[in-house]
Motif scaffolding. Structure first.
Motif, PDB file in Angstrom:
ATOM      1  N   ILE A   1     115.584  61.366  29.364  1.00  0.00           N
ATOM      2  CA  ILE A   1     115.113  61.106  28.006  1.00  0.00           C
ATOM      3  C   ILE A   1     113.923  62.034  27.776  1.00  0.00           C
ATOM      4  N   ASN A   2     114.134  63.128  27.060  1.00  0.00           N
ATOM      5  CA  ASN A   2     113.099  64.138  26.877  1.00  0.00           C
ATOM      6  C   ASN A   2     112.102  63.743  25.795  1.00  0.00           C
ATOM      7  N   LEU A   3     110.979  64.493  25.800  1.00  0.00           N
ATOM      8  CA  LEU A   3     109.936  64.288  24.812  1.00  0.00           C
ATOM      9  C   LEU A   3     110.213  65.132  23.576  1.00  0.00           C
ATOM     10  N   LYS A   4     109.932  64.538  22.408  1.00  0.00           N
ATOM     11  CA  LYS A   4     110.111  65.240  21.150  1.00  0.00           C
ATOM     12  C   LYS A   4     108.891  65.030  20.262  1.00  0.00           C
ATOM     13  N   LEU A   5     108.774  65.885  19.245  1.00  0.00           N
ATOM     14  CA  LEU A   5     107.681  65.786  18.279  1.00  0.00           C
ATOM     15  C   LEU A   5     108.180  65.134  16.999  1.00  0.00           C
ATOM     16  N   TYR A   6     107.368  64.204  16.474  1.00  0.00           N
ATOM     17  CA  TYR A   6     107.718  63.458  15.266  1.00  0.00           C
ATOM     18  C   TYR A   6     106.563  63.547  14.272  1.00  0.00           C
ATOM     19  N   ARG A   7     106.950  63.512  13.006  1.00  0.00           N
ATOM     20  CA  ARG A   7     105.958  63.499  11.933  1.00  0.00           C
ATOM     21  C   ARG A   7     105.979  62.148  11.235  1.00  0.00           C
ATOM     22  N   SER A   8     104.773  61.590  11.029  1.00  0.00           N
ATOM     23  CA  SER A   8     104.654  60.315  10.345  1.00  0.00           C
ATOM     24  C   SER A   8     103.693  60.465   9.178  1.00  0.00           C
ATOM     25  N   GLU A   9     103.948  59.765   8.091  1.00  0.00           N
ATOM     26  CA  GLU A   9     103.114  59.813   6.895  1.00  0.00           C
ATOM     27  C   GLU A   9     102.470  58.444   6.661  1.00  0.00           C
ATOM     28  N   LEU A  10     101.251  58.482   6.137  1.00  0.00           N
ATOM     29  CA  LEU A  10     100.518  57.257   5.839  1.00  0.00           C
ATOM     30  C   LEU A  10     100.707  56.911   4.369  1.00  0.00           C
ATOM     31  N   SER A  11     101.221  55.726   4.126  1.00  0.00           N
ATOM     32  CA  SER A  11     101.477  55.312   2.742  1.00  0.00           C
ATOM     33  C   SER A  11     100.185  54.913   2.057  1.00  0.00           C
ATOM     34  N   GLU A  12     100.262  54.734   0.725  1.00  0.00           N
ATOM     35  CA  GLU A  12      99.090  54.309  -0.035  1.00  0.00           C
ATOM     36  C   GLU A  12      98.621  52.932   0.403  1.00  0.00           C
ATOM     37  N   GLU A  13      99.531  52.155   0.976  1.00  0.00           N
ATOM     38  CA  GLU A  13      99.160  50.825   1.475  1.00  0.00           C
ATOM     39  C   GLU A  13      98.551  50.898   2.868  1.00  0.00           C
ATOM     40  N   GLY A  14      98.441  52.119   3.434  1.00  0.00           N
ATOM     41  CA  GLY A  14      97.845  52.258   4.752  1.00  0.00           C
ATOM     42  C   GLY A  14      98.802  51.991   5.886  1.00  0.00           C
ATOM     43  N   VAL A  15     100.129  52.159   5.637  1.00  0.00           N
ATOM     44  CA  VAL A  15     101.122  51.909   6.677  1.00  0.00           C
ATOM     45  C   VAL A  15     101.742  53.245   7.082  1.00  0.00           C
ATOM     46  N   TRP A  16     101.820  53.474   8.413  1.00  0.00           N
ATOM     47  CA  TRP A  16     102.422  54.703   8.922  1.00  0.00           C
ATOM     48  C   TRP A  16     103.941  54.560   8.937  1.00  0.00           C
ATOM     49  N   SER A  17     104.622  55.648   8.553  1.00  0.00           N
ATOM     50  CA  SER A  17     106.096  55.639   8.626  1.00  0.00           C
ATOM     51  C   SER A  17     106.540  55.754  10.078  1.00  0.00           C
ATOM     52  N   ARG A  18     107.821  55.441  10.313  1.00  0.00           N
ATOM     53  CA  ARG A  18     108.332  55.414  11.683  1.00  0.00           C
ATOM     54  C   ARG A  18     108.358  56.799  12.317  1.00  0.00           C
ATOM     55  N   GLY A  19     108.397  57.831  11.571  1.00  0.00           N
ATOM     56  CA  GLY A  19     108.371  59.173  12.143  1.00  0.00           C
ATOM     57  C   GLY A  19     109.701  59.891  12.005  1.00  0.00           C
ATOM     58  N   GLU A  20     109.616  61.160  11.649  1.00  0.00           N
ATOM     59  CA  GLU A  20     110.805  62.003  11.499  1.00  0.00           C
ATOM     60  C   GLU A  20     110.707  63.134  12.508  1.00  0.00           C
ATOM     61  N   ALA A  21     111.791  63.344  13.258  1.00  0.00           N
ATOM     62  CA  ALA A  21     111.792  64.376  14.302  1.00  0.00           C
ATOM     63  C   ALA A  21     111.681  65.756  13.677  1.00  0.00           C
ATOM     64  N   LEU A  22     110.880  66.645  14.314  1.00  0.00           N
ATOM     65  CA  LEU A  22     110.760  68.023  13.836  1.00  0.00           C
ATOM     66  C   LEU A  22     112.038  68.782  14.143  1.00  0.00           C
ATOM     67  N   PRO A  23     112.389  69.773  13.319  1.00  0.00           N
ATOM     68  CA  PRO A  23     113.709  70.403  13.407  1.00  0.00           C
ATOM     69  C   PRO A  23     113.962  71.199  14.678  1.00  0.00           C
ATOM     70  N   PHE A  24     112.914  71.659  15.347  1.00  0.00           N
ATOM     71  CA  PHE A  24     113.137  72.507  16.528  1.00  0.00           C
ATOM     72  C   PHE A  24     113.188  71.703  17.825  1.00  0.00           C
ATOM     73  N   ASN A  25     113.122  70.370  17.737  1.00  0.00           N
ATOM     74  CA  ASN A  25     113.297  69.558  18.945  1.00  0.00           C
ATOM     75  C   ASN A  25     114.661  69.835  19.575  1.00  0.00           C
ATOM     76  N   ASP A  26     114.766  69.564  20.856  1.00  0.00           N
ATOM     77  CA  ASP A  26     116.015  69.812  21.578  1.00  0.00           C
ATOM     78  C   ASP A  26     116.195  68.694  22.589  1.00  0.00           C
ATOM     79  N   ASP A  27     117.448  68.179  22.682  1.00  0.00           N
ATOM     80  CA  ASP A  27     117.702  67.068  23.610  1.00  0.00           C
ATOM     81  C   ASP A  27     117.526  67.465  25.063  1.00  0.00           C
ATOM     82  N   TYR A  28     117.546  68.763  25.344  1.00  0.00           N
ATOM     83  CA  TYR A  28     117.525  69.204  26.743  1.00  0.00           C
ATOM     84  C   TYR A  28     116.165  69.739  27.192  1.00  0.00           C
ATOM     85  N   TYR A  29     115.206  69.805  26.255  1.00  0.00           N
ATOM     86  CA  TYR A  29     113.897  70.363  26.614  1.00  0.00           C
ATOM     87  C   TYR A  29     112.798  69.503  25.997  1.00  0.00           C
TER      88      TYR A  29
END
Length: 607
Positions: free
Chosen positions: A112-140
């Motif tokens: 189970i490799n490590l990946k980078l995710y982006r999360s946004e903070l809503s106006e209510e102060g809640v962080w989103s679950r995160g969206e994987a960055l496009p250059f992530n790779d299952d093997y690296y």
């Protein structure tokens, strides 16, 4: 504690209120908060599916030099079932990129490799679950993100293809719509080993940890790098103690004020595995002074210019953050030939280039100690050749009129050169000279007594005028023969018949106080030369003593004996002559030395 050079102060303290027996690492400043990564309930086991000891993100308020109570960031949103951590925040603080295990589970290699995710903070102060960055790779692995101050460049660690070893530092740019294909930062930074945990400060100095680069004290050590003028990354070096130790030191971040920061280490004295540490950097300010002087006169040169070029700086924090290191090359402002500036204490040297239009430039290397000396560092400049025209006039000393066709020996004693010049109809000549040289002038002409003197120390005169002037005085060679002033053979006594003639001289000298005479006495050729010379001296002295005895001041008289060296006829040694012919040579003459107040010599002759 002090840095390795013992000059600029770096104080390191553990964050005891955050550290536990577990792992705390990867601190990052997020506004008024410190966000860090910590393991949950037991030791971290990498790439496990057992659920034992995964990492989560924590945050704690920063209140000056103290910290509040830490709390775990929201579970199931930021912190998931696997490893979450090592975050970086966008400038506005409403978005972040963090590291997380692949939510899709194992790849074909059962990892189970490590990946980078982006999360946004809503106006209510809640962080989103995160969206994987496009250059992530299952093997690296893609981990340890760090955003630039403007949020447009993302640095991270990855073992993706195209690197130089294990984990390398990579960079991707945001073009306003998407992240670019990552670029490896190159071999100046990445080694065959692992380079991880990048961080970039507001000036885009890059910090990262390496287990292979030279200069380490041991384990993981923190290094710094920066872009050069060609936009290529170059290694600055390993951070000094007490940041780096023989143990693992990593995930360093620097606050935007450049005076403090945080990092993680497993050095002895901590509470557990990896602990968090806070450091403060205090640059030491030292005043330096440069003085520019004239090499010959020692006087300060007010309008001199000095270019200061800072040399190598041994302390890495000084190199990156010392206020005096931010402008490594500058022109020093001088006031009255003196200029002051702040020094970097760990600089190996300063290169100084002093210049002035009227001087030859000079460069010098000076140490911090030399520049910090209270007397200042002195640079002596040698003046360029200053050439001036010299006009010399030759004057008749008695009549104060020019003497044409006088021959003047012009000698440059500095260069050992000599030439003969002739005065024109106005009694002058013009010659170029070097104001830093020494000269000697000697003038002669028929029927005149010559004059000579040295010309030295011309520089002050040259600085005041474009043309120099000098005068040589030729004294007319006026000799008055005293008729009937004779001496008996082999005698120096004043004969009674001579006294009335000398009394007439006394009368004339008393009438004209500006008259000065030299008494010249001569002998005939009979007798040997040495005897005759001494005899003539006695005769000259005898005449002068007589004049003094009659009231003439001694400072108006000089005397000299010439022996038989100036015969007036052919009666030389071995030539038969009558007594009368020999008597003519036994004579006394008065040579005019000065005739102030006398209109012309004829007046004297008549009297």
């Amino acid at each position: 504690s002090l840095s390795a050079n013992g000059q600029s102060s770096i104080e390191v303290h553990p964050l005891s209120q955050l550290n536990t027996e577990r792992m705390e690492f990867a601190p990052v400043v997020h506004g008024a908060r410190l966000v860090y990564t910590a393991s949950s309930d037991a030791w971290l086991v990498c790439r496990t599916t057992t659920g034992d000891a995964f990492t989560d993100l924590y945050e704690v308020p920063r209140m000056g030099d103290s910290l509040g109570t830490p709390r775990r960031m929201p579970r199931h949103v930021i912190n998931g079932r696997y490893n979450d951590g090592v975050a970086t925040f966008f400038p506005a603080g409403t978005g972040m990129i963090f590291t997380r295990n692949n939510l899709e589970g194992k790849n074909d290699s059962n990892f189970i490799n490590l990946k980078l995710y982006r999360s946004e903070l809503s106006e209510e102060g809640v962080w989103s679950r995160g969206e994987a960055l496009p250059f992530n790779d299952d093997y690296y692995d893609h981990a340890h993100p760090a955003l630039s101050a403007d949020g447009r460049r993302l640095y991270f660690a990855s073992n993706r293809p195209g690197g130089y070893g294990g984990m390398d530092i990579w960079m991707s740019e945001w073009d306003g719509q998407q992240w670019s294909t990552p670029v490896n930062l190159g071999p100046a930074i990445n080694s065959p080993g692992n380079e991880i945990f990048p961080f970039v400060d507001v000036e885009e100095n890059l910090f990262f940890a390496s287990d292979s680069l030279p200069g380490r004290l041991g384990g993981l050590d923190v290094f710094a790098a920066r872009l050069n003028a060609a936009e290529e990354w170059e290694l600055v070096g390993a951070l000094p103690q007490p940041i780096n130790t023989p143990y693992d030191d990593f995930s360093l971040v620097v606050d935007k004020n450049f005076r403090e920061g945080y990092f993680a280490s497993n050095r002895p004295g901590g509470k557990g595995a990896d602990d968090l540490y806070h450091f403060k950097y205090e640059p030491r300010i030292i005043a330096g002074k440069v003085i520019v002087i004239d090499e010959l006169t020692g006087e300060r040169i007010p309008d001199a210019a000095v270019i200061v070029d800072l040399g190598e700086i041994e302390d890495l924090f000084d190199r990156l953050y010392h206020p005096a290191a931010q402008n490594p090359t500058f022109e020093l402002s001088l006031k009255g030939g003196e200029g002051a500036f702040d020094l970097v204490p760990s600089a190996t040297k300063y290169h100084l280039a002093a210049s002035h239009p009227d001087y030859f430039p000079r460069e010098a290397d000076a140490t911090v100690a030399e520049l910090a000396d209270k007397g200042g560092y002195v640079i002596a400049l040698r003046r360029r050749e200053i050439l001036r025209q010299l006009q010399v006039i030759v004057l008749d000393k008695f009549n104060k009129v020019p003497v044409p066709e006088a021959q003047v020996t012009f000698e440059d004693r500095t260069m050992g050169q000599r030439e003969t010049l002739v005065t024109d109809s106005s009694g002058t000549f013009v010659r170029e000279l070097n104001c830093e040289h020494d000269y000697f002038l000697a003038a002669t002409r028929n029927n005149y007594v010559g004059d000579e003197h040295a010309l030295t120390g011309l520089l002050p005169r040259c600085l005041e005028a474009e043309m120099l002037h000098d005068t040589l005085w030729l004294r007319p060679h006026i000799v008055i023969r005293l008729d009937k002033v004779y001496f008996d053979f082999d005698k120096a006594d004043i004969r009674p018949d001579v006294a009335p003639v000398l009394d007439k001289v006394v009368e004339v000298m008393k009438q004209f106080p500006g008259l000065r005479f030299k008494v010249n006495a001569h002998t005939d050729s009979r007798g040997n030369d040495a005897y005759n010379l001494e005899l003539s001296k006695r005769r000259a002295k005898s005449v002068m003593d007589y004049l003094i005895s009659r009231g003439i001041s001694p400072d108006r008289l000089e005397w000299e004996g010439f022996g038989e060296t100036r015969l007036t006829n052919e009666c030389d040694d071995g030539v038969p002559c009558t007594e009368a012919q020999h008597a003519i040579n036994r004579r006394v003459e008065l040579e005019v030395l000065s005739m102030e107040g006398v209109e012309n010599v004829e007046i004297i002759l008549k009297k």
